[in-house]
Design a protein around this motif. Structure first.
Motif, short mmCIF file in Angstrom:
data_model
loop_
_atom_site.label_atom_id
_atom_site.label_comp_id
_atom_site.label_asym_id
_atom_site.label_seq_id
_atom_site.Cartn_x
_atom_site.Cartn_y
_atom_site.Cartn_z
N CYS A 331 0.83 -1.20 0.00
CA CYS A 331 0.00 0.00 0.00
C CYS A 331 0.87 1.26 0.00
O CYS A 331 0.52 2.28 -0.60
N TYR A 332 2.01 1.20 0.68
CA TYR A 332 2.96 2.32 0.67
C TYR A 332 3.40 2.60 -0.77
O TYR A 332 3.37 3.74 -1.24
N ILE A 335 0.71 4.13 -3.02
CA ILE A 335 0.59 5.59 -2.86
C ILE A 335 1.76 6.27 -3.56
O ILE A 335 1.59 7.26 -4.27
N TYR A 343 -2.08 10.55 -2.17
CA TYR A 343 -2.28 11.09 -0.82
C TYR A 343 -3.69 11.63 -0.66
O TYR A 343 -4.14 11.89 0.44
N LYS A 345 -7.86 11.54 -1.00
CA LYS A 345 -8.87 10.51 -0.75
C LYS A 345 -9.47 9.95 -2.03
O LYS A 345 -9.90 8.80 -2.08
N GLU A 350 -5.10 5.67 -0.38
CA GLU A 350 -4.81 6.16 0.98
C GLU A 350 -5.72 5.46 2.00
O GLU A 350 -5.30 5.17 3.10
N ARG A 351 -6.95 5.16 1.60
CA ARG A 351 -7.86 4.45 2.49
C ARG A 351 -7.34 3.03 2.75
O ARG A 351 -7.35 2.55 3.88
N TYR A 353 -4.31 2.05 2.60
CA TYR A 353 -3.12 2.16 3.44
C TYR A 353 -3.53 2.26 4.91
O TYR A 353 -2.96 1.59 5.77
N ARG A 354 -4.55 3.08 5.19
CA ARG A 354 -5.01 3.21 6.58
C ARG A 354 -5.67 1.93 7.05
O ARG A 354 -5.48 1.49 8.17
#
Lengths: 379, 265
Positions: A331-332, A335, A343, A345, A350-351, A353-354
């Motif tokens: 996921c890093y 992005i 970065y 939304k 980014e979602r 990744y979180r």
């Protein structure tokens, strides 16, 4: 050696992917940004048999195997982590221990309702002072005639405040450490049992994570799950299975992020050409794809061992450890490939990744997984 | 009630590319799906079964892997499935395909309705359904948008057809053949229980010999039409005239005037 999925598993993948893309993906962004529990999706999934996937038909389940459950988790997480974790807590952490350790009467009472989705399930193990050290459980259960009286507090419980039934652990014999813990089935609405606040989280925002409070909560003696003082052993077994599901979830999130990065790299033009022409991007894509494939083999192997009735503790821990940490790396990079857009939304990586961050923590941190693996190696 | 649904396995055209040299579809590695229009026919048959009872039989002519498409229909809820597969069927055009499906339907015997999708997304002819009805000598109701009513006592069916000017309500005697449009329903997902049943099911394969067909009427031999060449038409050269104006209203006005001048509207 056979790397081919069975006809049934292939059909399940196709159906879940189709469902996930048509029904879940369109609302995944909204589920996250508004922190909205996807009730409508869960109800639709219930009608199709998602909520009782690995349980026998006699208890209202679909009778599918654990490889199929892993595939379903993967395909759902590929589009929405919040929906995946909800299904995991319900199936692998609540229904599974009832199926594995419950009496026939408990199975008949709870499983059909959980499998049909009439009831939502949760599993309450973690406490403010008992995370990785689950033996430090403070919640107490004291026998009083035909009842157990429960006092204590649970935290970070997925589906906690919406659950109709929760499996919780409590100390029944304080002098005996991990051999003095038992599991209980608590139904919503039992006097003395109330959910606290729902937590605000970094990711998986559409899933519900709650505190649970027990104040002189009286439950019938028959709500003891399985045998007294075997709770610790029971949840170790439950978590072995749950880890396969969490690993499958991390796998799906990584797959989803990878596919977006791959597509974006073909469209995004910089220096006069699509960025996928640059070796810097190609190497990232190659590494991402290789790691995802390695993780998938670990996850399916663990699920397959479980289906064969063979030991799978070490393999499930390996799958969970590797896959959750792999998802972070993938996921890093997803992005990174998206650059500034990643970065934002709008592009959804980014979602992911979180959302994936939980997978290296929940159902045993990476550190606990290493401990489990090492113990299996050194026994 | 007995509904027979004729389906086709097609390449997922969203993923198909054309070999520019040979002018053929590159099918390697392209996933196969049930022709999307046929899924509406399957759903409509299942709805009829839910309303009137009875059973749904699904048939498909195709290579052995077309059994996957039939299994998908079973997973959705179809009771029986039959694959019509024989090397002799290969190269069939719409007429020979209709003859083969018609022969299978005769062998199956009693039925009330035959349901087909309006057309397949690969060939896009929309001829096989009407071909079957013609060869069976039964009525055909094409582009059906809604089944209003079926009267099994009087042996009649009343449907709404989607026609260019609007809708047309038609009544026919049973048995008859319907081709359906996509607005007729929303196809269901297979359930997990359905998938498990379908995965285990042994689907019978009928060959030319088993169906007692006339060998001169099947496959390439029985096809009055032949595909001579497939090619991608060259991209059309177009000219873009960009309308610029101070406001959207003004731009719309200029555009409208241009369209009127060109007699487009």
């Amino acid at each position: 050696m056979d790397f081919q999925l069975t006809d049934e598993q292939q059909m399940i993948r196709k159906m879940v992917r189709d469902f996930a893309e048509k029904e879940i993906a369109p609302i995944a962004k909204e589920t996250d940004t508004e922190g909205k529990f996807p009730w409508e999706i869960i109800r639709k999934m219930a009608r199709l048999g998602f909520l009782g996937l690995p349980f026998p038909e006699e208890y209202g389940g679909a009778g599918a195997d654990n490889v199929s459950l892993a595939i379903a988790m993967e395909e759902i997480a590929r589009v929405c982590g919040s929906t995946a974790i909800t299904l995991d807590a319900h199936t692998s952490l609540c229904s599974e221990p009832i199926y594995l350790f419950g009496t026939e009467a408990q199975k008949r009472k709870y499983l059909p309702k959980l499998c049909s989705g009439e009831w939502i399930g949760a599993f309450g193990l973690t406490e403010p002072g008992a995370g990785s050290d689950a033996g430090a459980t403070k919640t107490r259960a004291v026998r009083d005639g035909d009842e157990w009286v429960i006092n204590g507090q649970k935290c970070f419980i997925t589906n906690g405040s919406i659950a109709d039934v929760v499996i919780i652990t409590a100390v029944t014999d304080p002098g005996r450490g991990t051999r003095g813990i038992s599991s209980f089935i608590v139904e919503k609405g039992t006097p003395g049992f109330r959910p606290g606040r729902d937590e605000e989280k970094m990711g998986l925002k559409g899933s519900i994570t709650s505190e649970l409070f027990f104040e002189d909560c009286r439950i019938p003696a028959e709500n003891l799950l399985g045998r007294e003082n075997e709770g610790f052993k029971q949840f170790l077994v439950t978590l072995d299975g749950g880890r396969i599901a969490i690993a499958a979830m991390a796998l799906g999130l990584a797959q989803g992020a990878f596919e977006r990065a791959l597509a974006y790299s073909k469209e995004r033009v910089q220096f006069g050409q699509p960025i996928c022409n640059f070796q810097a991007i190609q190497w990232m894509l190659a590494d991402m794809s290789t790691e995802i494939d390695a993780a998938r083999l670990l996850v399916y192997r663990a699920a397959w061992l479980k289906d064969q009735g063979l030991p799978f503790t070490k393999e499930a821990a390996m799958a969970k450890l590797f896959t959750s940490e792999m998802a972070e790396r993938v996921c890093y990079k997803a992005i990174q490939i998206h650059g500034g857009y990643g970065y934002m939304k709008e592009y959804e990586v980014e979602r992911m990744y979180r959302d994936q961050r939980l997978c290296a923590i929940g159902e045993g941190t990476s550190e606990i997984q290493r401990l489990v693996i090492a113990r299996q190696l050194l026994r | 009630m007995h509904a027979i649904v004729c389906i086709k396995q097609v390449p997922d055209t969203t993923e198909v590319k054309i070999d520019p040299e040979r002018g053929t579809l590159i099918r390697e590695g392209v996933p196969s799906i049930v022709n999307p229009f046929d899924t509406y026919a399957i759903e409509e048959a299942l709805l009829l079964k839910e309303k009137f009872g009875g059973k749904v039989t699904v048939i498909s002519m195709g290579p052995p892997q077309a059994v996957e498409a039939l299994k998908e229909a079973v997973a959705m809820g179809a009771d029986e499935a039959i694959l019509l597969s024989d090397r002799a069927f290969a190269g069939a055009d719409t007429w020979a395909t209709a003859y083969t499906l018609c022969s299978a339907i005769k062998k199956i015997g009693d039925f009330d309705v035959i349901l087909c999708g309006r057309q397949a997304i690969d060939g896009d002819t929309g001829q096989v359904g009407p071909g079957i009805a013609t060869q069976l000598g039964i009525n055909q109701l094409t582009y059906v948008f809604k089944i209003q009513d079926i009267d099994f006592e009087k042996r009649t069916i009343r449907v709404e057809r989607l026609v260019e000017e609007g809708r047309e309500v038609v009544t026919s005697t049973l048995p008859c053949l319907l081709t359906v449009v996509k607005d007729i329903n929303q196809p269901r997902y297979p359930t997990f229980m359905g998938i498990r049943r379908a995965a285990k099911m042994q689907i019978p394969t009928w060959t030319a010999a088993e169906m007692n067909v006339n060998p001169d009427l099947i496959g390439l031999t029985g096809s009055p039409t032949k595909v001579v060449r497939v090619f991608t038409p060259p991209a059309r050269e177009g000219e873009c005239d960009l309308v610029t104006a101070d406001s959207p209203e003004q731009a719309a006005e200029i555009l409208a005037e241009k369209l009127l001048a060109e007699k487009i509207i």
